[in-house]
Scaffold this active site. Structure first.
Site, PDB file in Angstrom:
ATOM      1  N   HIS A  81      27.988   0.612  52.176  1.00 45.88           N
ATOM      2  CA  HIS A  81      29.438   0.643  51.951  1.00 45.88           C
ATOM      3  C   HIS A  81      29.839   1.664  50.871  1.00 45.88           C
ATOM      4  CE1 HIS A  81      33.148  -2.191  52.405  1.00 45.88           C
ATOM      5  NE2 HIS A  81      33.538  -0.953  52.215  1.00 45.88           N
ATOM      6  N   ASP A  94      35.728  -2.707  63.007  1.00 44.52           N
ATOM      7  CA  ASP A  94      35.110  -2.297  61.743  1.00 44.52           C
ATOM      8  C   ASP A  94      35.290  -3.408  60.705  1.00 44.52           C
ATOM      9  OD1 ASP A  94      34.109   0.293  60.118  1.00 44.52           O
ATOM     10  OD2 ASP A  94      35.494  -0.849  58.868  1.00 44.52           O
ATOM     11  N   LYS A 140      29.016  -3.451  57.075  1.00 48.97           N
ATOM     12  CA  LYS A 140      28.554  -2.636  55.939  1.00 48.97           C
ATOM     13  C   LYS A 140      27.881  -3.510  54.898  1.00 48.97           C
ATOM     14  CE  LYS A 140      32.952  -0.213  56.574  1.00 48.97           C
ATOM     15  NZ  LYS A 140      33.930  -1.283  56.825  1.00 48.97           N
ATOM     16  N   TYR A 179      34.361  -7.854  53.106  1.00 46.83           N
ATOM     17  CA  TYR A 179      35.638  -8.399  53.596  1.00 46.83           C
ATOM     18  C   TYR A 179      35.568  -9.908  53.813  1.00 46.83           C
ATOM     19  CZ  TYR A 179      36.169  -3.410  54.872  1.00 46.83           C
ATOM     20  OH  TYR A 179      36.184  -2.031  54.885  1.00 46.83           O
TER      21      TYR A 179
HETATM   22  P1  NAD Z   1      45.429   1.580  57.097  1.00 44.81           P
HETATM   23  O1  NAD Z   1      45.679   2.991  56.716  1.00 44.81           O
HETATM   24  O2  NAD Z   1      44.852   1.270  58.436  1.00 44.81           O
HETATM   25  O3  NAD Z   1      46.817   0.810  56.921  1.00 44.81           O
HETATM   26  C1  NAD Z   1      46.952  -0.544  57.218  1.00 44.81           C
HETATM   27  C2  NAD Z   1      48.307  -1.055  56.748  1.00 44.81           C
HETATM   28  O4  NAD Z   1      49.359  -0.188  57.204  1.00 44.81           O
HETATM   29  C3  NAD Z   1      48.638  -2.423  57.348  1.00 44.81           C
HETATM   30  O5  NAD Z   1      48.202  -3.442  56.479  1.00 44.81           O
HETATM   31  C4  NAD Z   1      50.139  -2.391  57.493  1.00 44.81           C
HETATM   32  O6  NAD Z   1      50.717  -2.769  56.281  1.00 44.81           O
HETATM   33  C5  NAD Z   1      50.422  -0.941  57.744  1.00 44.81           C
HETATM   34  N1  NAD Z   1      50.558  -0.606  59.185  1.00 44.81           N
HETATM   35  C6  NAD Z   1      49.594  -0.600  60.138  1.00 44.81           C
HETATM   36  N2  NAD Z   1      50.065  -0.159  61.307  1.00 44.81           N
HETATM   37  C7  NAD Z   1      51.371   0.136  61.099  1.00 44.81           C
HETATM   38  C8  NAD Z   1      52.396   0.647  61.918  1.00 44.81           C
HETATM   39  N3  NAD Z   1      52.166   0.954  63.191  1.00 44.81           N
HETATM   40  N4  NAD Z   1      53.628   0.825  61.361  1.00 44.81           N
HETATM   41  C9  NAD Z   1      53.863   0.544  60.071  1.00 44.81           C
HETATM   42  N5  NAD Z   1      52.918   0.066  59.233  1.00 44.81           N
HETATM   43  C10 NAD Z   1      51.683  -0.144  59.750  1.00 44.81           C
HETATM   44  O7  NAD Z   1      44.568   0.927  55.920  1.00 44.81           O
HETATM   45  P2  NAD Z   1      43.210   0.167  55.740  1.00 44.81           P
HETATM   46  O8  NAD Z   1      43.240  -1.176  56.350  1.00 44.81           O
HETATM   47  O9  NAD Z   1      42.898   0.277  54.293  1.00 44.81           O
HETATM   48  O10 NAD Z   1      42.148   1.066  56.527  1.00 44.81           O
HETATM   49  C11 NAD Z   1      41.765   0.841  57.868  1.00 44.81           C
HETATM   50  C12 NAD Z   1      40.357   0.329  57.959  1.00 44.81           C
HETATM   51  O11 NAD Z   1      39.455   1.235  57.316  1.00 44.81           O
HETATM   52  C13 NAD Z   1      40.116  -0.986  57.206  1.00 44.81           C
HETATM   53  O12 NAD Z   1      40.634  -2.095  57.887  1.00 44.81           O
HETATM   54  C14 NAD Z   1      38.623  -0.963  57.086  1.00 44.81           C
HETATM   55  O13 NAD Z   1      38.027  -1.314  58.318  1.00 44.81           O
HETATM   56  C15 NAD Z   1      38.376   0.504  56.766  1.00 44.81           C
HETATM   57  N6  NAD Z   1      38.273   0.755  55.307  1.00 44.81           N
HETATM   58  C16 NAD Z   1      37.068   1.096  54.803  1.00 44.81           C
HETATM   59  C17 NAD Z   1      36.909   1.356  53.467  1.00 44.81           C
HETATM   60  C18 NAD Z   1      35.556   1.754  52.948  1.00 44.81           C
HETATM   61  O14 NAD Z   1      35.368   1.799  51.726  1.00 44.81           O
HETATM   62  N7  NAD Z   1      34.609   2.028  53.793  1.00 44.81           N
HETATM   63  C19 NAD Z   1      38.004   1.260  52.586  1.00 44.81           C
HETATM   64  C20 NAD Z   1      39.252   0.915  53.120  1.00 44.81           C
HETATM   65  C21 NAD Z   1      39.369   0.686  54.477  1.00 44.81           C
END
Ligand code: NAD
Length: 284
Positions: free
Chosen positions: A111, A48, A78, A53
């Site tokens: 997005h 994704d 997106k 990004y």
């Molecule tokens: P997430 O909830 O996936 O958390 C990621 C963070 O959590 C990492 O940077 C790390 O610090 C921590 N982490 C990950 N795995 C871990 C583990 N096993 N143990 C401990 N800590 C851990 O947050 P995200 O990246 O904001 O969301 C995931 C994906 O969703 C994004 O990469 C993106 O692709 C999507 N996203 C989309 C939107 C949108 O507006 N459409 C907004 C935010 C994110």
């Protein structure tokens, strides 16, 4: 080590998406090829990304060097907020395909709805995305951060249903209205920030359940999403955590455990990202 245990979710256009993927939000552009390659090595096949990004080219590089057959991959990007006008959307979509090095993307999303921009018109943007399905360059199209009224409106005015609505969902923010509206239209829910960027991992309820199963809080939280039927793509820069987040198909939660985690919802106070009704940011 490609994994075959990842369930597929059937989408409303007859296609299917792997329920677990890998998100690259906040992965620096110059590290994205390396990080995505590490995710492929763990077994992730669903990526994704987004124009916002600025790392689609890195994803493209990882795809090319992976040697993984195209049909095994599921790639989402997106439309960026500055490109909602139809001609801009067409140009931006061309650039996405070029950066990814693909002649077809699996899923392309709006997005953010930006209801206070573009004279409130996200409908013509949605019609433009439908062109990309018609010309075969997008297999599926969907939306992100659409509130119930936004979803109702695009479907009513165009007759074209998004296959997914990608919205913020995690134990502290159930986002139930947007989830329910999506389900009402047979639109699958993709839960972004599924572990609230780590914000739910210290929760005692989740910690207790994790201990019971000999799993980590991240695994239990991701499993909760899976059991509720949502699609997730946690992000991590570290191979160890990528693997941890991938190993969630060898246990299950009881209905009571799912309910206990759902009970952590803080409503609007649990939201970590912007509110889509007012968010109007256009990147430079
Ligand atoms: P997430 O909830 O996936 O958390 C990621 C963070 O959590 C990492 O940077 C790390 O610090 C921590 N982490 C990950 N795995 C871990 C583990 N096993 N143990 C401990 N800590 C851990 O947050 P995200 O990246 O904001 O969301 C995931 C994906 O969703 C994004 O990469 C993106 O692709 C999507 N996203 C989309 C939107 C949108 O507006 N459409 C907004 C935010 C994110």
């Amino acid at each position: 080590m490609a994994d075959t245990n990842i369930p597929s979710i059937a989408l409303n256009d007859g296609t299917a998406i792997p329920q677990l993927g890998f998100g690259v939000y906040q992965v620096p552009p110059d590290q994205t090829a390396e990080v995505t390659t590490a995710a492929f090595e763990v077994g992730y096949r669903h990526i994704d990304t987004a124009q916002m990004y600025r790392n689609e080219a890195g994803v493209g590089e990882a795809i090319r060097s992976s040697g993984i057959p195209r049909e095994e991959l599921y790639i989402t990007s997106k439309l960026n907020n500055g490109f909602h006008r139809p001609d801009d959307a067409r140009r931006a979509f061309d650039a996405t395909l070029e950066k990814l090095g693909l002649d077809r993307i699996d899923l392309f999303l709006i997005h953010w709805p930006l209801p206070t921009r573009y004279d409130g018109d996200y409908v013509s943007t949605w019609r433009t995305l439908a062109e990309f399905v018609e010309d075969g360059r997008a297999t599926s199209i969907g939306v992100s951060n659409f509130q119930p009224a936004h979803l109702d409106r695009i479907i009513e005015e165009t007759g074209v249903r998004p296959v997914v609505n990608q919205i913020e969902v995690h134990p502290y923010f159930a986002n139930e209205d947007a989830r329910a509206a999506s389900h009402r239209h047979q639109v699958s829910v993709e839960a972004w920030s599924p572990i609230a960027q780590g914000g739910v991992l210290g929760d005692p309820v989740i910690g207790q359940i994790a201990e019971t199963h000999g799993k980590t809080p991240a695994q239990v939280t991701l499993r909760w999403h899976i059991e509720r039927g949502d699609i997730v793509f946690p992000k991590s820069m570290h191979a160890e955590r990528m693997r941890e987040n991938f190993e969630i198909f060898d246990f299950s939660l009881t209905p009571d455990e799912v309910a206990a985690i759902s009970g952590l919802d803080k409503g609007e106070a649990g939201r970590t990202g912007p509110n889509p009704d007012t968010f109007d940011w256009i990147p430079d």
